[in-house]
Write a protein that holds these residues in place. Structure first.
Motif, PDB file in Angstrom:
ATOM      1  N   GLY A 137       0.797  -1.227   0.000  1.00 46.38           N
ATOM      2  CA  GLY A 137       0.000   0.000   0.000  1.00 46.38           C
ATOM      3  C   GLY A 137       0.825   1.269   0.000  1.00 46.38           C
ATOM      4  N   GLY A 138       2.107   1.174  -0.258  1.00 46.56           N
ATOM      5  CA  GLY A 138       3.016   2.325  -0.266  1.00 46.56           C
ATOM      6  C   GLY A 138       4.217   2.053   0.602  1.00 46.56           C
ATOM      7  N   CYS A 139       4.886   3.110   1.008  1.00 39.61           N
ATOM      8  CA  CYS A 139       6.080   2.972   1.850  1.00 39.61           C
ATOM      9  C   CYS A 139       5.687   2.336   3.180  1.00 39.61           C
ATOM     10  CB  CYS A 139       6.707   4.341   2.093  1.00 39.61           C
ATOM     11  SG  CYS A 139       8.145   4.316   3.194  1.00 39.61           S
ATOM     12  N   ARG A 140       6.406   1.286   3.573  1.00 35.57           N
ATOM     13  CA  ARG A 140       6.100   0.560   4.814  1.00 35.57           C
ATOM     14  C   ARG A 140       6.587   1.279   6.062  1.00 35.57           C
ATOM     15  NH1 ARG A 140       4.120  -4.962   5.898  1.00 35.57           N
ATOM     16  NH2 ARG A 140       3.447  -5.677   3.899  1.00 35.57           N
ATOM     17  N   TRP A 141       7.428   2.309   5.918  1.00 38.46           N
ATOM     18  CA  TRP A 141       7.996   2.987   7.085  1.00 38.46           C
ATOM     19  C   TRP A 141       6.885   3.539   7.955  1.00 38.46           C
ATOM     20  CZ3 TRP A 141      13.246   2.760   7.701  1.00 38.46           C
ATOM     21  CH2 TRP A 141      13.788   3.457   8.789  1.00 38.46           C
ATOM     22  N   VAL A 142       7.103   3.532   9.253  1.00 40.03           N
ATOM     23  CA  VAL A 142       6.130   4.018  10.232  1.00 40.03           C
ATOM     24  C   VAL A 142       5.702   5.447   9.886  1.00 40.03           C
ATOM     25  CG1 VAL A 142       5.775   4.535  12.676  1.00 40.03           C
ATOM     26  CG2 VAL A 142       7.185   2.582  12.003  1.00 40.03           C
ATOM     27  N   ASP A 143       4.394   5.670   9.854  1.00 35.15           N
ATOM     28  CA  ASP A 143       3.791   6.994   9.638  1.00 35.15           C
ATOM     29  C   ASP A 143       4.108   7.627   8.284  1.00 35.15           C
ATOM     30  OD1 ASP A 143       2.571   6.890  12.136  1.00 35.15           O
ATOM     31  OD2 ASP A 143       4.276   7.859  13.130  1.00 35.15           O
ATOM     32  N   CYS A 144       4.606   6.892   7.319  1.00 37.23           N
ATOM     33  CA  CYS A 144       4.857   7.443   5.982  1.00 37.23           C
ATOM     34  C   CYS A 144       3.617   7.212   5.121  1.00 37.23           C
ATOM     35  CB  CYS A 144       6.075   6.801   5.336  1.00 37.23           C
ATOM     36  SG  CYS A 144       6.492   7.578   3.745  1.00 37.23           S
ATOM     37  N   ASP A 145       3.243   8.234   4.369  1.00 34.19           N
ATOM     38  CA  ASP A 145       2.034   8.127   3.551  1.00 34.19           C
ATOM     39  C   ASP A 145       2.328   8.098   2.048  1.00 34.19           C
ATOM     40  OD1 ASP A 145       2.812  10.733   3.121  1.00 34.19           O
ATOM     41  OD2 ASP A 145       0.930  11.648   3.744  1.00 34.19           O
ATOM     42  N   ARG A 146       3.560   7.846   1.667  1.00 35.62           N
ATOM     43  CA  ARG A 146       3.909   7.790   0.242  1.00 35.62           C
ATOM     44  C   ARG A 146       3.236   6.602  -0.422  1.00 35.62           C
ATOM     45  NH1 ARG A 146       5.881  12.389  -2.050  1.00 35.62           N
ATOM     46  NH2 ARG A 146       7.464  13.264  -0.711  1.00 35.62           N
ATOM     47  N   SER A 147       2.664   6.847  -1.585  1.00 36.10           N
ATOM     48  CA  SER A 147       1.973   5.800  -2.344  1.00 36.10           C
ATOM     49  C   SER A 147       2.994   4.895  -3.034  1.00 36.10           C
ATOM     50  CB  SER A 147       1.063   6.445  -3.394  1.00 36.10           C
ATOM     51  OG  SER A 147       1.858   7.025  -4.416  1.00 36.10           O
ATOM     52  N   PRO A 148       2.554   3.743  -3.544  1.00 36.27           N
ATOM     53  CA  PRO A 148       3.475   2.842  -4.242  1.00 36.27           C
ATOM     54  C   PRO A 148       4.240   3.514  -5.387  1.00 36.27           C
ATOM     55  CG  PRO A 148       1.451   1.682  -3.773  1.00 36.27           C
ATOM     56  CD  PRO A 148       1.218   3.132  -3.401  1.00 36.27           C
ATOM     57  N   ALA A 149       3.620   4.478  -6.060  1.00 38.78           N
ATOM     58  CA  ALA A 149       4.286   5.159  -7.174  1.00 38.78           C
ATOM     59  C   ALA A 149       5.524   5.942  -6.723  1.00 38.78           C
ATOM     60  CB  ALA A 149       3.306   6.095  -7.875  1.00 38.78           C
ATOM     61  N   TRP A 150       5.601   6.273  -5.443  1.00 41.21           N
ATOM     62  CA  TRP A 150       6.712   7.054  -4.899  1.00 41.21           C
ATOM     63  C   TRP A 150       7.696   6.187  -4.113  1.00 41.21           C
ATOM     64  CZ3 TRP A 150       7.651  12.093  -6.006  1.00 41.21           C
ATOM     65  CH2 TRP A 150       6.636  12.779  -6.664  1.00 41.21           C
ATOM     66  N   THR A 151       7.708   4.895  -4.380  1.00 37.42           N
ATOM     67  CA  THR A 151       8.555   3.988  -3.600  1.00 37.42           C
ATOM     68  C   THR A 151       9.571   3.254  -4.448  1.00 37.42           C
ATOM     69  OG1 THR A 151       6.971   2.177  -3.822  1.00 37.42           O
ATOM     70  CG2 THR A 151       6.749   3.596  -1.876  1.00 37.42           C
ATOM     71  N   GLU A 152      10.494   2.614  -3.750  1.00 36.53           N
ATOM     72  CA  GLU A 152      11.526   1.770  -4.344  1.00 36.53           C
ATOM     73  C   GLU A 152      11.455   0.410  -3.662  1.00 36.53           C
ATOM     74  OE1 GLU A 152      14.552   5.601  -4.615  1.00 36.53           O
ATOM     75  OE2 GLU A 152      14.945   4.053  -3.132  1.00 36.53           O
ATOM     76  N   ALA A 153      11.809  -0.632  -4.397  1.00 36.00           N
ATOM     77  CA  ALA A 153      11.828  -1.973  -3.812  1.00 36.00           C
ATOM     78  C   ALA A 153      13.129  -2.157  -3.033  1.00 36.00           C
ATOM     79  CB  ALA A 153      11.702  -3.033  -4.900  1.00 36.00           C
ATOM     80  N   HIS A 154      13.007  -2.652  -1.821  1.00 39.84           N
ATOM     81  CA  HIS A 154      14.167  -2.900  -0.952  1.00 39.84           C
ATOM     82  C   HIS A 154      14.257  -4.389  -0.645  1.00 39.84           C
ATOM     83  CE1 HIS A 154      16.973  -2.664   2.374  1.00 39.84           C
ATOM     84  NE2 HIS A 154      16.098  -3.310   3.125  1.00 39.84           N
ATOM     85  N   HIS A 155      15.459  -4.954  -0.734  1.00 33.07           N
ATOM     86  CA  HIS A 155      15.704  -6.351  -0.353  1.00 33.07           C
ATOM     87  C   HIS A 155      15.796  -6.437   1.169  1.00 33.07           C
ATOM     88  CE1 HIS A 155      17.179  -6.717  -4.517  1.00 33.07           C
ATOM     89  NE2 HIS A 155      16.877  -7.998  -4.392  1.00 33.07           N
ATOM     90  N   ILE A 156      14.942  -7.234   1.789  1.00 39.75           N
ATOM     91  CA  ILE A 156      14.997  -7.414   3.245  1.00 39.75           C
ATOM     92  C   ILE A 156      16.336  -8.047   3.622  1.00 39.75           C
ATOM     93  CG2 ILE A 156      14.016  -8.658   5.201  1.00 39.75           C
ATOM     94  CD1 ILE A 156      11.278  -8.297   3.863  1.00 39.75           C
ATOM     95  N   ASN A 157      16.721  -9.093   2.920  1.00 43.12           N
ATOM     96  CA  ASN A 157      18.048  -9.689   3.087  1.00 43.12           C
ATOM     97  C   ASN A 157      18.897  -9.106   1.975  1.00 43.12           C
ATOM     98  OD1 ASN A 157      17.325 -11.481   5.251  1.00 43.12           O
ATOM     99  ND2 ASN A 157      16.231 -12.675   3.729  1.00 43.12           N
TER     100      ASN A 157
END
Length: 162
Positions: free
Chosen positions: A79-99
């Motif tokens: 649903g967008g940036c997973r960071w706490v309290d961030c409201d950026r939509s998926p269009a404003w995000t980058e994929a991050h490798h957990i590992n």
């Protein structure tokens, strides 16, 4: 940047190892390990690892970046940036490798990827935050400098209805 734009310097032998650093092709100024990690995480470059003798030991894996379909699926799930309290939509995000793709042999798949906006992706890499996963639940672990107990912070999906 070209495919061989980033190189990591071999570690110095002996007990006093200098801080890890690298170099961008065409620029003689060393860059920090945090910058290397961030660039490798969100660009199409590949890192080259060297052993203590300067021999190449790893040239990367072919599928490091998330595909367009994987990013779309992460957008639906996260649903967008997973960071706490961030409201950026998926269009404003980058994929991050957990590992981490380079150092932790992280896989480029939906389960081990998460969406972060650019500022939070930078913060994660530059300040040594870590995202982990237990089943389908994602957690944010702060660096010891921010929280000596490194208390996990839940990162729930921001997708409506999930």
């Amino acid at each position: 940047m070209t495919e061989k734009a980033l190189t990591a310097e071999p570690a110095a032998p002996g007990p006093a190892k200098p801080a890890a650093h690298g170099q961008i092709e065409g620029n003689p100024v060393p860059i920090s390990q945090e910058t290397i990690d961030r660039l490798l995480c969100d660009t199409g470059t590949r890192g080259t690892k060297f052993d203590d003798n300067g021999q190449i030991i790893n040239v990367g894996r072919d599928e490091r970046l998330s595909t367009e379909k994987q990013r779309a699926e992460m957008g639906v799930r996260d649903g967008g940036c997973r960071w706490v309290d961030c409201d950026r939509s998926p269009a404003w995000t980058e994929a991050h490798h957990i590992n981490d793709w380079l150092t932790d042999t992280g896989d480029t798949n939906l389960a081990d990827g998460v969406l972060l906006c650019h500022p939070h992706h930078l913060l994660l890499h530059n300040q040594h935050w870590k995202i982990t996963r237990t089943g389908t639940q994602h957690w944010l672990r702060p660096p010891v400098e921010n929280d000596p107990e490194q208390t996990l912070i839940a990162l729930p999906s921001k997708a409506v209805g999930l």
